[in-house]
Write a protein that holds these residues in place. Structure first.
Motif, PDB file in Angstrom:
ATOM      1  N   GLY A 150     -79.976 -70.998 -19.843  1.00 34.79           N
ATOM      2  CA  GLY A 150     -79.143 -69.880 -20.231  1.00 34.79           C
ATOM      3  C   GLY A 150     -79.716 -69.108 -21.404  1.00 34.79           C
ATOM      4  O   GLY A 150     -80.653 -69.548 -22.076  1.00 34.79           O
ATOM      5  N   TYR A 151     -79.157 -67.941 -21.656  1.00 36.95           N
ATOM      6  CA  TYR A 151     -79.727 -67.027 -22.638  1.00 36.95           C
ATOM      7  C   TYR A 151     -79.680 -67.572 -24.065  1.00 36.95           C
ATOM      8  O   TYR A 151     -80.640 -67.421 -24.821  1.00 36.95           O
ATOM      9  N   ILE A 239     -88.730 -61.494 -33.648  1.00 37.70           N
ATOM     10  CA  ILE A 239     -88.419 -61.142 -32.258  1.00 37.70           C
ATOM     11  C   ILE A 239     -86.976 -61.497 -31.920  1.00 37.70           C
ATOM     12  O   ILE A 239     -86.226 -60.671 -31.383  1.00 37.70           O
ATOM     13  N   THR A 240     -86.576 -62.722 -32.233  1.00 39.11           N
ATOM     14  CA  THR A 240     -85.207 -63.125 -31.907  1.00 39.11           C
ATOM     15  C   THR A 240     -84.185 -62.313 -32.699  1.00 39.11           C
ATOM     16  O   THR A 240     -83.139 -61.924 -32.159  1.00 39.11           O
ATOM     17  N   SER A 241     -84.484 -62.020 -33.954  1.00 40.93           N
ATOM     18  CA  SER A 241     -83.580 -61.197 -34.766  1.00 40.93           C
ATOM     19  C   SER A 241     -83.421 -59.804 -34.169  1.00 40.93           C
ATOM     20  O   SER A 241     -82.324 -59.230 -34.159  1.00 40.93           O
ATOM     21  N   PHE A 242     -84.521 -59.269 -33.658  1.00 40.84           N
ATOM     22  CA  PHE A 242     -84.494 -57.939 -33.030  1.00 40.84           C
ATOM     23  C   PHE A 242     -83.530 -57.908 -31.854  1.00 40.84           C
ATOM     24  O   PHE A 242     -82.709 -56.990 -31.726  1.00 40.84           O
ATOM     25  N   PHE A 243     -83.616 -58.921 -30.993  1.00 35.52           N
ATOM     26  CA  PHE A 243     -82.777 -58.917 -29.788  1.00 35.52           C
ATOM     27  C   PHE A 243     -81.326 -59.284 -30.110  1.00 35.52           C
ATOM     28  O   PHE A 243     -80.405 -58.805 -29.432  1.00 35.52           O
ATOM     29  N   SER A 248     -76.312 -57.017 -29.722  1.00 35.68           N
ATOM     30  CA  SER A 248     -75.075 -57.373 -30.445  1.00 35.68           C
ATOM     31  C   SER A 248     -74.642 -58.794 -30.111  1.00 35.68           C
ATOM     32  O   SER A 248     -73.492 -59.052 -29.729  1.00 35.68           O
ATOM     33  N   LEU A 249     -75.555 -59.717 -30.283  1.00 36.17           N
ATOM     34  CA  LEU A 249     -75.300 -61.118 -29.954  1.00 36.17           C
ATOM     35  C   LEU A 249     -74.764 -61.876 -31.160  1.00 36.17           C
ATOM     36  O   LEU A 249     -75.012 -61.500 -32.304  1.00 36.17           O
ATOM     37  N   SER A 250     -74.047 -62.949 -30.894  1.00 36.13           N
ATOM     38  CA  SER A 250     -73.581 -63.854 -31.947  1.00 36.13           C
ATOM     39  C   SER A 250     -74.418 -65.124 -31.868  1.00 36.13           C
ATOM     40  O   SER A 250     -74.282 -65.887 -30.903  1.00 36.13           O
ATOM     41  N   PRO A 251     -75.276 -65.364 -32.850  1.00 36.69           N
ATOM     42  CA  PRO A 251     -76.126 -66.562 -32.811  1.00 36.69           C
ATOM     43  C   PRO A 251     -75.298 -67.840 -32.738  1.00 36.69           C
ATOM     44  O   PRO A 251     -74.252 -67.957 -33.383  1.00 36.69           O
ATOM     45  N   TYR A 255     -79.181 -71.848 -32.118  1.00 35.90           N
ATOM     46  CA  TYR A 255     -80.139 -70.899 -32.698  1.00 35.90           C
ATOM     47  C   TYR A 255     -80.411 -71.251 -34.166  1.00 35.90           C
ATOM     48  O   TYR A 255     -81.567 -71.262 -34.596  1.00 35.90           O
ATOM     49  N   TYR A 256     -79.358 -71.554 -34.918  1.00 35.60           N
ATOM     50  CA  TYR A 256     -79.555 -71.899 -36.329  1.00 35.60           C
ATOM     51  C   TYR A 256     -80.310 -73.220 -36.472  1.00 35.60           C
ATOM     52  O   TYR A 256     -81.083 -73.416 -37.420  1.00 35.60           O
ATOM     53  N   GLN A 257     -80.117 -74.114 -35.518  1.00 38.68           N
ATOM     54  CA  GLN A 257     -80.881 -75.364 -35.510  1.00 38.68           C
ATOM     55  C   GLN A 257     -82.370 -75.064 -35.324  1.00 38.68           C
ATOM     56  O   GLN A 257     -83.221 -75.656 -35.992  1.00 38.68           O
TER      57      GLN A 257
END
Length: 283
Positions: A150-151, A239-243, A248-251, A255-257
């Motif tokens: 998954g994304y 790159i991940t911060s850009f997307f 408009s994603l909620s990490p 992701y923080y791991q």
């Protein structure tokens, strides 16, 4: 190059791959398909005999389109390398493989194209790969790549190995038009494309082992130089911060791991090198 319109294109970038390019090209020409495919091989003005070997194969196999530069395009940092190669693609699907990696499954392309032909909601498909340690001259026990979960998972970890992919050319071109990656300073061209495709299409994972990824002593993603590793890791985070911002994603906690793991890698690397100022920065 044959004038028959191919259903699939294989895109291969080569530079000073004299030791490896024959094995790479052999993996392409052994593909067994019930459709025409083309092999686009770009040599970026190699200083060894890579171009001569590519020329030899192109003379033998009519579906090989050799693009042999006399001036290095990558060093221009203006997107000319990708533009030249992508303009040559004629297939509905494109499979990617660098000149130092190689395919081992003669049905790789057939199986992947069959799936994409039947499932229009999927933008790409990929598989597993073995890992060849060039320094130790051996195949490692582990595999490169893992199942797509998954994304959110893809945003945390890049589980897709480029040399195993087959992508809708339409999706790749849409990504280039939307993101214009040639204008960014990202140190990898594949991961941002996976993140774009994953947001707009489904991604399919096959648990087959179709190829061999060659780990060189020095590369953009593998280096003994902590500063090179730092640049690569920070580019990945960029790159991940850009997307995250673009879509408009909620990490997630996952992701923080992953971020913690990146920063710990840099902390540990700088601590071991004796650069305690940098180590504390990442701590």
């Amino acid at each position: 190059m044959t004038n028959v319109l191919p259903l699939a294109s294989i895109r291969c970038l080569a530079y000073n791959h004299e030791q490896y390019i024959r094995q790479c090209l052999d993996g392409f020409v052994m593909q067994k398909t019930n459709f025409p495919f083309e092999i686009i091989v770009h040599d970026d003005a190699s200083t060894d005999k890579t171009a001569n070997i590519i020329r030899e194969y192109a003379e033998k196999y009519p579906n090989i389109h050799a693009i042999l530069e006399t001036e290095n395009q990558y060093s221009k940092h203006d997107g000319s390398l990708a533009r030249i190669v992508n303009q040559a693609i004629r297939g509905k699907y494109v499979a990617l493989c660098e000149g130092d990696d190689y395919w081992t499954d003669p049905l790789k392309l057939q199986k992947q194209v069959d799936f994409l032909e039947k499932n229009s909601e999927y933008g790409m498909v990929y598989t597993l790969s073995r890992i060849y340690n060039q320094d130790k001259k051996r195949i490692e026990e582990g595999l490169f790549g893992s199942e797509y979960k998954g994304y959110d998972d893809l945003l945390a970890y890049n589980r897709i190995s480029t040399l195993t992919t087959c992508i809708r050319t339409k999706a790749m071109m849409e990504y280039i038009d939307d993101i214009e990656p040639q204008k960014r300073n990202w140190l990898m061209g594949d991961y941002p494309m996976w993140l774009w495709i994953g947001h707009h299409y489904k991604i399919k994972f096959f648990p087959d082992i179709t190829s061999v990824y060659r780990v060189l002593e020095e590369s953009a993603s593998h280096s003994k130089d902590i500063e090179k590793n730092e640049r690569f890791i920070l580019s990945t985070i960029d790159i991940t911060s850009f997307f995250i911002k673009k879509f408009s994603l909620s990490p997630t906690n996952l992701y923080y791991q992953a971020l913690n793991e990146y920063y710990y890698t840099l902390y540990s690397g700088y601590k071991n090198s004796g650069n305690y100022t940098k180590a504390m920065h990442y701590a």
